[in-house]
Design a protein around this motif. Structure first.
Motif, PDB file in Angstrom:
ATOM      1  N   GLN A  32      41.878  32.153  39.830  1.00  0.00           N
ATOM      2  CA  GLN A  32      41.330  32.107  41.181  1.00  0.00           C
ATOM      3  C   GLN A  32      41.135  33.462  41.852  1.00  0.00           C
ATOM      4  O   GLN A  32      41.509  33.653  43.003  1.00  0.00           O
ATOM      5  N   ALA A  33      40.582  34.430  41.143  1.00  0.00           N
ATOM      6  CA  ALA A  33      40.371  35.730  41.781  1.00  0.00           C
ATOM      7  C   ALA A  33      39.168  35.654  42.711  1.00  0.00           C
ATOM      8  O   ALA A  33      38.259  34.850  42.509  1.00  0.00           O
ATOM      9  N   MET A  34      39.166  36.548  43.702  1.00  0.00           N
ATOM     10  CA  MET A  34      38.049  36.569  44.623  1.00  0.00           C
ATOM     11  C   MET A  34      36.883  37.327  43.990  1.00  0.00           C
ATOM     12  O   MET A  34      37.089  38.329  43.320  1.00  0.00           O
ATOM     13  N   GLY A  35      35.664  36.840  44.222  1.00  0.00           N
ATOM     14  CA  GLY A  35      34.496  37.571  43.736  1.00  0.00           C
ATOM     15  C   GLY A  35      34.244  37.457  42.249  1.00  0.00           C
ATOM     16  O   GLY A  35      33.597  38.316  41.667  1.00  0.00           O
ATOM     17  N   THR A  36      34.756  36.425  41.613  1.00  0.00           N
ATOM     18  CA  THR A  36      34.413  36.237  40.205  1.00  0.00           C
ATOM     19  C   THR A  36      33.886  34.820  39.975  1.00  0.00           C
ATOM     20  O   THR A  36      34.349  33.864  40.584  1.00  0.00           O
ATOM     21  N   ALA A  37      32.891  34.715  39.114  1.00  0.00           N
ATOM     22  CA  ALA A  37      32.337  33.405  38.762  1.00  0.00           C
ATOM     23  C   ALA A  37      32.050  33.391  37.274  1.00  0.00           C
ATOM     24  O   ALA A  37      31.775  34.434  36.675  1.00  0.00           O
ATOM     25  N   ILE A  38      32.115  32.203  36.681  1.00  0.00           N
ATOM     26  CA  ILE A  38      31.896  32.066  35.246  1.00  0.00           C
ATOM     27  C   ILE A  38      30.533  31.444  34.987  1.00  0.00           C
ATOM     28  O   ILE A  38      30.143  30.490  35.647  1.00  0.00           O
ATOM     29  N   VAL A  39      29.824  31.992  34.003  1.00  0.00           N
ATOM     30  CA  VAL A  39      28.544  31.410  33.620  1.00  0.00           C
ATOM     31  C   VAL A  39      28.553  31.165  32.113  1.00  0.00           C
ATOM     32  O   VAL A  39      29.240  31.863  31.360  1.00  0.00           O
ATOM     33  N   ALA A  40      27.796  30.151  31.689  1.00  0.00           N
ATOM     34  CA  ALA A  40      27.616  29.927  30.255  1.00  0.00           C
ATOM     35  C   ALA A  40      26.249  30.483  29.899  1.00  0.00           C
ATOM     36  O   ALA A  40      25.234  29.851  30.116  1.00  0.00           O
ATOM     37  N   THR A  41      26.229  31.711  29.379  1.00  0.00           N
ATOM     38  CA  THR A  41      24.958  32.330  29.021  1.00  0.00           C
ATOM     39  C   THR A  41      24.652  32.020  27.560  1.00  0.00           C
ATOM     40  O   THR A  41      25.539  31.641  26.795  1.00  0.00           O
ATOM     41  N   LEU A  42      23.389  32.151  27.189  1.00  0.00           N
ATOM     42  CA  LEU A  42      23.003  31.839  25.824  1.00  0.00           C
ATOM     43  C   LEU A  42      22.533  33.112  25.148  1.00  0.00           C
ATOM     44  O   LEU A  42      21.611  33.765  25.612  1.00  0.00           O
ATOM     45  N   GLU A  43      23.195  33.480  24.065  1.00  0.00           N
ATOM     46  CA  GLU A  43      22.785  34.666  23.316  1.00  0.00           C
ATOM     47  C   GLU A  43      22.215  34.181  22.004  1.00  0.00           C
ATOM     48  O   GLU A  43      22.960  33.817  21.106  1.00  0.00           O
ATOM     49  N   GLY A  44      20.891  34.172  21.883  1.00  0.00           N
ATOM     50  CA  GLY A  44      20.272  33.614  20.691  1.00  0.00           C
ATOM     51  C   GLY A  44      20.587  32.140  20.642  1.00  0.00           C
ATOM     52  O   GLY A  44      20.248  31.394  21.546  1.00  0.00           O
ATOM     53  N   SER A  45      21.286  31.710  19.609  1.00  0.00           N
ATOM     54  CA  SER A  45      21.584  30.295  19.478  1.00  0.00           C
ATOM     55  C   SER A  45      22.988  29.985  19.954  1.00  0.00           C
ATOM     56  O   SER A  45      23.456  28.861  19.825  1.00  0.00           O
ATOM     57  N   ARG A  46      23.698  30.997  20.467  1.00  0.00           N
ATOM     58  CA  ARG A  46      25.115  30.788  20.750  1.00  0.00           C
ATOM     59  C   ARG A  46      25.426  30.844  22.243  1.00  0.00           C
ATOM     60  O   ARG A  46      25.088  31.804  22.922  1.00  0.00           O
ATOM     61  N   PRO A  47      26.068  29.803  22.772  1.00  0.00           N
ATOM     62  CA  PRO A  47      26.484  29.856  24.167  1.00  0.00           C
ATOM     63  C   PRO A  47      27.750  30.696  24.318  1.00  0.00           C
ATOM     64  O   PRO A  47      28.622  30.666  23.450  1.00  0.00           O
ATOM     65  N   LEU A  48      27.814  31.462  25.388  1.00  0.00           N
ATOM     66  CA  LEU A  48      28.963  32.343  25.612  1.00  0.00           C
ATOM     67  C   LEU A  48      29.377  32.229  27.071  1.00  0.00           C
ATOM     68  O   LEU A  48      28.530  32.300  27.947  1.00  0.00           O
ATOM     69  N   LEU A  49      30.669  32.057  27.285  1.00  0.00           N
ATOM     70  CA  LEU A  49      31.122  32.042  28.674  1.00  0.00           C
ATOM     71  C   LEU A  49      31.532  33.452  29.063  1.00  0.00           C
ATOM     72  O   LEU A  49      32.312  34.093  28.371  1.00  0.00           O
ATOM     73  N   VAL A  50      30.969  33.912  30.175  1.00  0.00           N
ATOM     74  CA  VAL A  50      31.317  35.260  30.633  1.00  0.00           C
ATOM     75  C   VAL A  50      31.684  35.242  32.104  1.00  0.00           C
ATOM     76  O   VAL A  50      31.203  34.411  32.870  1.00  0.00           O
ATOM     77  N   GLU A  51      32.500  36.230  32.439  1.00  0.00           N
ATOM     78  CA  GLU A  51      32.940  36.347  33.815  1.00  0.00           C
ATOM     79  C   GLU A  51      32.091  37.390  34.533  1.00  0.00           C
ATOM     80  O   GLU A  51      31.926  38.508  34.052  1.00  0.00           O
ATOM     81  N   LEU A  52      31.550  37.009  35.685  1.00  0.00           N
ATOM     82  CA  LEU A  52      30.782  37.943  36.502  1.00  0.00           C
ATOM     83  C   LEU A  52      31.663  38.343  37.686  1.00  0.00           C
ATOM     84  O   LEU A  52      32.315  37.500  38.288  1.00  0.00           O
ATOM     85  N   GLN A  53      31.670  39.622  38.003  1.00  0.00           N
ATOM     86  CA  GLN A  53      32.565  40.100  39.059  1.00  0.00           C
ATOM     87  C   GLN A  53      31.776  40.847  40.122  1.00  0.00           C
ATOM     88  O   GLN A  53      30.917  41.654  39.806  1.00  0.00           O
ATOM     89  N   SER A  95      31.346  34.779  47.032  1.00  0.00           N
ATOM     90  CA  SER A  95      32.801  34.686  47.072  1.00  0.00           C
ATOM     91  C   SER A  95      33.421  36.020  47.509  1.00  0.00           C
ATOM     92  O   SER A  95      34.404  36.052  48.254  1.00  0.00           O
ATOM     93  N   ALA A  96      32.797  37.116  47.090  1.00  0.00           N
ATOM     94  CA  ALA A  96      33.311  38.438  47.477  1.00  0.00           C
ATOM     95  C   ALA A  96      33.066  38.705  48.962  1.00  0.00           C
ATOM     96  O   ALA A  96      33.945  39.216  49.653  1.00  0.00           O
ATOM     97  N   ILE A  97      31.876  38.327  49.434  1.00  0.00           N
ATOM     98  CA  ILE A  97      31.554  38.584  50.855  1.00  0.00           C
ATOM     99  C   ILE A  97      32.474  37.775  51.769  1.00  0.00           C
ATOM    100  O   ILE A  97      33.061  38.289  52.718  1.00  0.00           O
ATOM    101  N   ARG A  98      32.612  36.492  51.442  1.00  0.00           N
ATOM    102  CA  ARG A  98      33.384  35.595  52.303  1.00  0.00           C
ATOM    103  C   ARG A  98      34.881  35.629  52.012  1.00  0.00           C
ATOM    104  O   ARG A  98      35.660  34.951  52.668  1.00  0.00           O
ATOM    105  N   GLU A  99      35.252  36.386  50.970  1.00  0.00           N
ATOM    106  CA  GLU A  99      36.649  36.481  50.542  1.00  0.00           C
ATOM    107  C   GLU A  99      37.261  35.108  50.289  1.00  0.00           C
ATOM    108  O   GLU A  99      38.385  34.817  50.694  1.00  0.00           O
ATOM    109  N   ARG A 100      36.479  34.267  49.656  1.00  0.00           N
ATOM    110  CA  ARG A 100      36.973  32.942  49.261  1.00  0.00           C
ATOM    111  C   ARG A 100      36.982  32.859  47.742  1.00  0.00           C
ATOM    112  O   ARG A 100      35.955  33.089  47.115  1.00  0.00           O
TER     113      ARG A 100
END
Ligand code: TYD
Ligand code: MG
Length: 465
Positions: free
Chosen positions: A301-322, A390-395
């Motif tokens: 539950q960190a502030m200002g981070t979200a997870i996305v499932a991006t697709l690299e070629g044929s492979r889905p990858l979960l990455v954290e955006l900050q 999330s970063a702007i609103r600090e939620r």
């Protein structure tokens, strides 16, 4: 014999009869170098070709598209495992026998390491009896000591040579008749057919096209290393991409242990495939479950981070955006982004300000993609905006929630491709909720075990965070 003098831009290859201060093609300054080309008939390649299998039977002949491949042709197209499933993936399912692969990347990222491991893998898995590793950068002792560190097996099948003269390397090929030739690196070899210094555009092009000729006419697999250089004093691998079959680039920085290998061009498979490796004390290791690695250092539950499932070629990858917002001391606040195009970031923040009412006035904004990945996919828009919001609103955002969706300029959330694959990957990694475009609820209705939350417009994001 004819001699021609021209001036060539070392960063893009543009050539001009006169010296220029600024390249009209790529706008680089002081990049022109005098290059002299001697045009003459080439005998070295054809000598090598004859040693192998006589003049190639299909070269210069017309065949029908449907004609069966000759036995040799069929053998050339068959795939061989390199011993690393990540590398096989980026190659499109293993190495092609007479394929020509270019591996580019920053100095020190692991190109030579990978190629030594490839040499071992192919002797082990593909029945290759002779590999010739020609290094123009390191002494034989240096390569041997690296091989010992990497505990390379099949030492009797891997031959080493330290050589920078391209024609001498060809003579060695003729003498040894290897099935795999590794040339490390492109910028260190010089051929006598071109009178400019090693590493200049005409040298680099000449060496590459001769190697291509060798690969195709003699049926040898050629792997070529190319250093990516920050300043244009030596020509980069970009200049020769069109000449080769497959182009792979290493991403990530050498300060981290994660190494990403991306397919930029492939005549034998998909582009944009991604291989994930970890640099360890025993060399480059496959990372079987990269999503888990990308998320391993995530805080609850960190502030200002979200997870996305991006697709690299044929492979889905979960990455954290900050994202991080701090009050700015400057009149024009900073917008800094690592891993996401800064134009894209500007668009996303503009949409967020206009349609969600989150203000970034007097705030510096920093954006980062964890793990050193570069995101190019529009499917990451919504997650990027969620992180910034999330970063702007600090939620903080719930740690079991992921996001998917492209966002348009009017704030509408659009479909993403291959949504099922992405949702499945999120589920596999233990996410219990995922926000997806409302238009794709039907398409994913069969996936059980993860709660899908529809979103049609980005202004609904405030209710979710
Ligand atoms: P190298 O393959 O020489 O890079 P390149 O050919 O792309 O210039 O890799 C060099 C780096 O890799 C060096 O900084 C040390 C590191 N390394 C390891 O961490 N473990 C290993 O087993 C090896 C061989 C290298
Ligand atoms: Mg090297």
């Amino acid at each position: 014999m004819k001699t021609k003098t021209r001036y060539t831009c070392q960063s893009c290859g543009h050539s001009n009869p006169k010296w220029l201060g600024k390249c009209p093609e790529c706008d680089s300054w002081n990049s022109f170098v005098e290059e002299t080309t001697t045009v003459s008939k080439d005998s070295s390649i054809s000598a090598v070709r004859e040693t192998f299998n006589g003049p190639s039977s299909t070269q210069g002949a017309i065949v029908r598209l449907g004609d069966p491949l000759s036995e040799e042709g069929a053998r050339g197209r068959s795939r061989h495992s390199t011993g690393s499933s990540e590398l096989d993936r980026v190659l499109g399912g293993g190495m092609v026998r007479d394929g020509f692969v270019l591996i580019g990347g920053d100095p020190g990222i692991g190109k030579s390491t990978l190629l030594l491991q490839v040499a071992q893998g192919l002797t082990e898995n593909a029945g290759i009896q002779k590999v010739l590793y020609v290094s123009g950068e390191e002494s034989i002792e240096q390569i041997q000591s690296r091989a010992r560190r990497l505990k390379i097996k099949n030492e009797d099948k891997i031959y080493l040579a330290a050589e920078t003269q391209f024609e001498k390397a060809l003579l060695m090929v003729k003498e040894l008749r290897p099935e795999l030739l590794i040339m490390d690196s492109l910028q260190t070899f010089s051929t006598g057919f071109v009178e400019s210094a090693p590493g200049t555009v005409s040298q680099v092009r000449e060496v590459t096209s001769r190697l291509m000729n060798l690969a195709k006419s003699a049926g040898i697999a050629v792997w070529l290393v190319g250093h990516v250089t920050k300043e244009g004093s030596i020509a980069g691998p970009k200049i020769v991409e069109h000449l080769v079959d497959t182009v792979l680039y290493f991403e990530g920085d050498s300060g981290q242990t994660m190494r990403l290998l991306r397919t930029v061009k492939n005549r034998f498979g998909n582009t944009n495939e991604l291989g994930v490796f970890e640099m360890t004390s025993d060399g480059l290791m496959d990372v079987a479950n990269p999503s888990a690695l990308f998320l391993s250092e995530r805080k609850e539950q960190a502030m200002g981070t979200a997870i996305v499932a991006t697709l690299e070629g044929s492979r889905p990858l979960l990455v954290e955006l900050q994202a991080l917002c701090v009050p700015s001391p400057f009149a024009t606040p900073r917008r800094t982004s690592v891993g996401l195009d800064s134009q894209k970031l500007a668009i996303l923040t503009a949409v967020l300000e206009k349609h969600v009412g989150a203000s970034l006035i007097n705030q510096d904004l920093f954006f980062n993609v964890a793990g050193g990945l570069k995101l190019t996919e529009p499917a990451c828009d919504l997650a990027s905006m969620a992180a910034i919001y999330s970063a702007i609103r600090e939620r903080p955002i719930s740690s079991s929630l992921a996001f998917l969706g492209e966002v348009g300029l009017t704030g509408e959330v659009r479909k993403v491709n291959q949504i099922e694959l992405r949702v499945e990957e999120a589920k596999k990694l233990g996410f219990t909720e995922i926000v997806i475009p409302s238009s794709q609820m039907d398409r994913t209705s069969k996936i059980k075990g993860i709660n899908r939350i529809p979103i049609a417009h980005v202004n609904e994001i405030a209710n979710l965070i």
